[in-house]
Write an enzyme that holds these catalytic residues in place. Structure first.
Site, mmCIF file in Angstrom:
data_model
loop_
_atom_site.group_PDB
_atom_site.id
_atom_site.type_symbol
_atom_site.label_atom_id
_atom_site.label_comp_id
_atom_site.label_asym_id
_atom_site.label_seq_id
_atom_site.Cartn_x
_atom_site.Cartn_y
_atom_site.Cartn_z
ATOM 1 C CD GLN A 179 -3.128 0.250 2.185
ATOM 2 O OE1 GLN A 179 -2.739 -0.049 3.291
ATOM 3 N NE2 GLN A 179 -4.397 0.234 1.853
ATOM 4 C CB SER B 208 2.177 1.802 4.211
ATOM 5 O OG SER B 208 2.156 0.647 3.393
ATOM 6 C CB THR B 209 4.882 -1.561 7.702
ATOM 7 O OG1 THR B 209 5.855 -0.509 7.858
ATOM 8 C CG2 THR B 209 5.616 -2.889 7.836
ATOM 9 C CG HIS B 210 -0.342 -0.709 5.560
ATOM 10 N ND1 HIS B 210 -1.051 0.441 5.414
ATOM 11 C CD2 HIS B 210 0.079 -0.720 6.848
ATOM 12 C CE1 HIS B 210 -1.070 1.107 6.564
ATOM 13 N NE2 HIS B 210 -0.382 0.422 7.450
ATOM 14 C CB CYS B 211 3.951 -6.122 3.227
ATOM 15 S SG CYS B 211 5.179 -4.823 3.479
#
Ligand SMILES: Cc1cc2nc3c(=O)[nH]c(=O)nc-3n(C[C@H](O)[C@H](O)[C@H](O)COP(=O)(O)OP(=O)(O)OC[C@H]3O[C@@H](n4cnc5c(N)ncnc54)[C@H](O)[C@@H]3O)c2cc1C
Ligand code: SF4
Length: 589
Positions: free
Chosen positions: A348, A514-517
């Site tokens: 994201q 983001s760290t929305h992996c």
């Protein structure tokens, strides 16, 4: 040769939110559980204290709580025909390490996905025709519905003491909340946190343009709160130091504060820290995992820990790497589209900007990341995509999340960037700005995936996970659309100056986004199209349950942790109520 330890009922690999929830639920069901964490133990009473925490250099610049790249990292390239190189210092995303994992230094924006998100391929096909979905867009329906997950979303909300305003309570739309959210069975456990001046102005401007703004739900309690585990949380003090550090007030939810205290005093739970699980031991014939091998990072000794049940909760990269190393499931091949492990990696991005209001003070150094107002009118299938040339969407937000003294400075275009002129400009504008953010869905693409790097190995001798990723044209169009709509709202706020930024054309690993992996071990209805079934049980090993956002088939227009927490409770229920009574596949392939 690894020393073989005594059998245990279950091992949990990784002690973030997913691992802590599973450990808690399994011990409650009577299992002896060993939690294995590669990083240090992190005890809030000793470590998350003042003045230690108010240190931007230590936590934000030097990344004290993050994964140690000198031991293990990810290699990266934008496209399959490029050479991937190891990431020597994490930038775009910041996976955590140590007890609590990434859940210590997260921002705590706490979302649920939309009911239609869980059946996105079907929903798009019904509305726009199956042919409208490009062949390269490898999205798929989830094998679980919003209604099935709702009680588990509710449990996770209550564990975390989420603050927010319900928008849909059992089908009744409530003014002031998000009218687009799926029906909730209960209110948020806490009232929304305070609204800052910027988000309040944004809310008025968005309303004047016909949108439906509401306070973003956040896993920071707005008042003292006792969660269902009997743990007391403090009230947010709006200190502005949430992101990338822990919370000294015990107001921001973290595994360390909201679950670990009960686990630590649970005789059936044993925590081993600074132990790096290097592989799972797979019995292909029996379709089960007999245990794990780990290296004690303090001594270098290797141990084999046999276990009846294995919970893999080591974040997106670790989960995918472990399955590929163990040979569980067919590796994904982007050329043929065959295989599943590593498929549908999504990331994201952010796009947004800032506005400056001469003479108005916003106190940007204060606040929590969730001190924000958003509207959801342009998320998922909340609006008609006919003729737009893209699918997906996202929430549009104004955030007063704490602008730290080193990294939190922005200036209007044209102001000096150095010397006395810069100092004057900082004095003039630092307190006079507010910020905007859009993230949005990421619809999986055939060429975005993970596999084992053929060249680079980590300090323990294992092939690194290789990330092949770039933003797609669909997601660029979606993001530009959100920024265009945001532009109209910002103009209506009447700023002195403002600047909005679109995403960079190519994904770069350098600036934080983001760290929305998500993705890599996706869930689905059969082993041809997924790695785990609807209960997060691996198709290839019935006693292996994979947790976290790696099971998301694609990423939707929200931050992921609300959904991965709900999935952890959903999976734990299936294990304790079904699997333990009759071990074997919970869904027939
Ligand atoms: C700065 C920042 C802000 C964020 N803000 C938000 C937000 O506002 N809202 C939101 O929804 N999400 C947010 N996130 C994302 C959120 O933090 C994650 O989605 C969530 O914490 C992931 O939980 P997890 O349990 O799946 O994994 P993690 O918390 O990453 O836990 C995995 C654990 O496994 C351990 N581990 C890995 N490999 C091994 C191994 N081989 N052996 C032993 N242990 C291992 C790791 O050390 C780690 O402790 C943010 C993340 C960051 C970094
Ligand atoms: S802003 Fe609130 S939740 Fe965040 S660290 Fe400060 S007190 Fe804790």
């Amino acid at each position: 040769m690894a020393t073989r330890l005594k059998d245990v009922d279950a091992v949990v690999i990784g002690m973030g939110f997913s691992g802590a929830i599973l450990s808690r639920e399994l011990t409650k069901a009577g299992l002896n559980v060993v939690g294995l964490e590669r990083g240090a133990d992190r005890n809030p009473a000793e470590e998350f204290t003042l003045t230690r925490l108010r240190d931007e250099l230590r936590y934000v610049a030097r990344l004290e709580l993050m994964q140690d790249n000198s031991i293990d990292t990810v290699t990266f390239r934008n496209a399959p025909d490029e050479l991937a190189l190891p990431i020597r210092r994490f930038g775009a995303f910041l996976p955590g390490e140590g007890v609590g994992g990434t859940g210590i230094h997260w921002g705590a924006l706490h979302w649920r996905f939309l009911p239609t998100d869980f059946r996105i391929r079907s929903a798009l096909a019904e509305k726009y025709g199956a042919k409208a979905i490009p062949d390269t867009m490898t999205i798929q329906d989830w094998p679980v519905s919003y209604d099935e997950l709702e009680p588990h979303y509710d449990r996770f909300d209550k564990l975390c003491g989420v603050s927010g305003q319900a928008g849909n309570l059992r089908g009744k739309v409530i003014a002031g909340g998000n009218p687009f959210e799926g029906p909730r069975s209960d209110h948020y456990p806490n009232k929304p946190i305070k609204t800052a001046a910027g988000p309040a102005m944004f809310s008025a401007a968005a309303t004047s343009l016909g949108y439906h703004p509401f306070p973003i739900p956040t896993a920071t309690s707005s008042a003292p709160y006792v969660n269902p585990e009997g743990i007391t949380l403090g009230a947010c003090e709006y200190c502005g130091h949430c992101n990338r550090t822990a919370c000294e007030a015990n107001a921001k939810a973290s595994p360390n504060v909201n679950i670990m205290p009960v686990l630590r005093s649970e005789p059936k739970f044993e925590l081993r820290t600074r132990v790096f699980v290097t592989r799972m031991i797979y019995d292909r014939e029996a379709k089960r995992v007999s245990g794990v091998v780990y290296t004690d990072m303090k001594t270098g000794e290797e141990y084999e820990q046999p276990a009846g049940l294995v919970v893999l909760s080591s974040f997106v990269f670790g989960n995918t790497q472990q399955l590929l190393l163990a040979g569980i499931g067919e590796p994904y091949d982007p050329k043929t589209g065959r295989g599943v492990v590593g498929k549908n990696y999504c990331y994201q991005f952010e796009a947004g900007g800032e506005a400056f209001f001469e003479g108005r003070e916003f106190n940007p150094f204060m606040g929590a990341p969730g001190m924000a107002t958003a509207f959801d009118d342009l998320n998922g299938e909340n609006f008609d995509h006919s003729g737009l040339g893209f699918f997906g969407g996202g929430y549009v937000a104004c955030i007063n999340g704490g602008a730290p003294p080193i990294g939190g400075r922005v200036l209007p275009k044209g102001e000096p960037r150095w010397g006395a002129g810069w100092k004057q400009a900082e004095a003039k504008w630092y307190r006079c700005n507010t910020r905007f953010n859009t993230q949005g869905s990421v619809y999986a693409h055939r060429d975005n995936f993970m596999d084992l790097d053929p060249t680079y190995r980590d300090a323990l001798g294992r092939p690194m996970i290789r990330l092949t990723y770039n933003a797609t044209e669909n997601d660029h169009k979606m993001s530009r659309y959100l920024v265009e709509k945001l532009d109209a709202v910002v103009k209506a706020m009447n700023p002195t100056h403002y600047a909005l930024h679109n995403r960079p054309k190519n994904f770069t690993i350098v600036p934080y986004q983001s760290t929305h992996c998500t993705g890599g071990t996706i869930m689905g209805t059969d082993p041809k199209s997924s790695v785990v079934n609807r209960y997060l049980q691996a198709w290839g090993a019935h006693n292996l349950f994979v947790q976290g956002a790696s099971v998301f088939p694609q990423q939707h227009g929200y931050n992921p942790t609300g959904t991965l927490g709900a999935l952890a409770y959903w999976s734990a229920k299936a294990i304790t109520e079904k699997y333990l009574k009759s071990p074997g596949p919970l869904v027939q392939a």
